[in-house]
Design a protein around this motif. Structure first.
Motif, short mmCIF file in Angstrom:
data_model
loop_
_atom_site.label_atom_id
_atom_site.label_comp_id
_atom_site.label_asym_id
_atom_site.label_seq_id
_atom_site.Cartn_x
_atom_site.Cartn_y
_atom_site.Cartn_z
N ARG A 6 26.56 18.88 141.53
CA ARG A 6 27.14 18.83 142.86
C ARG A 6 27.28 20.20 143.51
NH1 ARG A 6 31.10 17.90 139.14
NH2 ARG A 6 32.94 19.21 139.24
N LYS A 7 26.66 21.20 142.94
CA LYS A 7 26.73 22.53 143.53
C LYS A 7 26.11 22.53 144.92
CE LYS A 7 26.45 25.12 139.25
NZ LYS A 7 25.61 26.03 138.48
N LYS A 8 26.69 23.33 145.80
CA LYS A 8 26.17 23.46 147.15
C LYS A 8 25.02 24.46 147.17
CE LYS A 8 30.59 22.36 149.19
NZ LYS A 8 31.78 22.87 149.82
N ASN A 9 24.05 24.18 148.00
CA ASN A 9 22.91 25.08 148.14
C ASN A 9 23.35 26.27 149.00
OD1 ASN A 9 20.54 26.36 149.15
ND2 ASN A 9 19.37 24.55 148.58
N PRO A 10 23.33 27.48 148.44
CA PRO A 10 23.77 28.66 149.21
C PRO A 10 23.02 28.87 150.52
CG PRO A 10 23.59 29.19 146.89
CD PRO A 10 22.99 27.83 147.06
N LEU A 11 21.72 28.58 150.54
CA LEU A 11 20.95 28.77 151.76
C LEU A 11 21.41 27.80 152.85
CD1 LEU A 11 18.73 30.19 153.32
CD2 LEU A 11 17.07 28.64 152.25
#
Length: 172
Positions: A6-11
């Motif tokens: 569930r990590k958010k995409n930094p870009l």
């Protein structure tokens, strides 16, 4: 190691907050090209040299997040470097894997270590993309050494005034 799908995409976080104005390049490889073995787990596993241009004038701090969105477990963070002076125009190769360096403060990557951890996709998993995302921040993050990816993403959220990205690939 931290394995969270569930990590958010930094870009995507950067795109939601600012325009791409920073030019990020490397003398070691061009955008979209294969990252030289030297900078991977099969080589010396040292950080590649990077260059930054067009940093916004009102930048208080730069942050760098290197990640692989193609990891089988979801986004995998390879390098977190923050509290970088806005006057920084380049990072040499082989930034020491220490909490604090002359170039900035480092977080704990998803390998569980401080500093850079090079591309190391599973054998036979195909080509992975590695993003070197540079963020210009309007305020300092206030993070101490060893921050986790989620801490860095939370600290930069709502502070991004510009970003740039260099993407390289690697497979084993």
């Amino acid at each position: 190691m931290i394995f969270l799908r569930r990590k958010k995409n930094p870009l995507e976080i950067a795109k939601n907050e600012a325009e791409q104005v920073i030019e990020v390049t490397s003398p070691a490889f061009k955008h979209g090209e294969r990252i030289p073995r030297k900078y991977t787990c099969e080589g010396e596993d040292i950080s590649p040299p990077l260059r930054f241009e067009n940093i916004p004038d009102n930048t208080a701090e730069l942050a760098l997040i290197m990640y692989d969105p193609d990891a089988p477990i979801g986004i995998f963070h390879h390098w977190l470097l923050y509290d970088i002076s806005p006057d920084t125009k380049e990072l040499p190769e082989n930034i020491p894997k220490e909490d604090e360096t002359e170039y900035g403060v480092q977080g704990r990557n998803d390998f569980g270590r401080i500093g850079y951890g090079g591309p190391c996709p599973p054998r036979g998993h195909g080509r992975h993309r590695y993003y070197f995302l540079v963020l210009a921040l309007r305020e300092e993050t206030g993070l101490t050494a060893g921050a986790r990816p989620s801490d860095v993403l939370e600290a930069v959220k709502d502070k991004i005034i510009g970003y740039g990205v260099l993407m390289g690939t690697y497979s084993r």
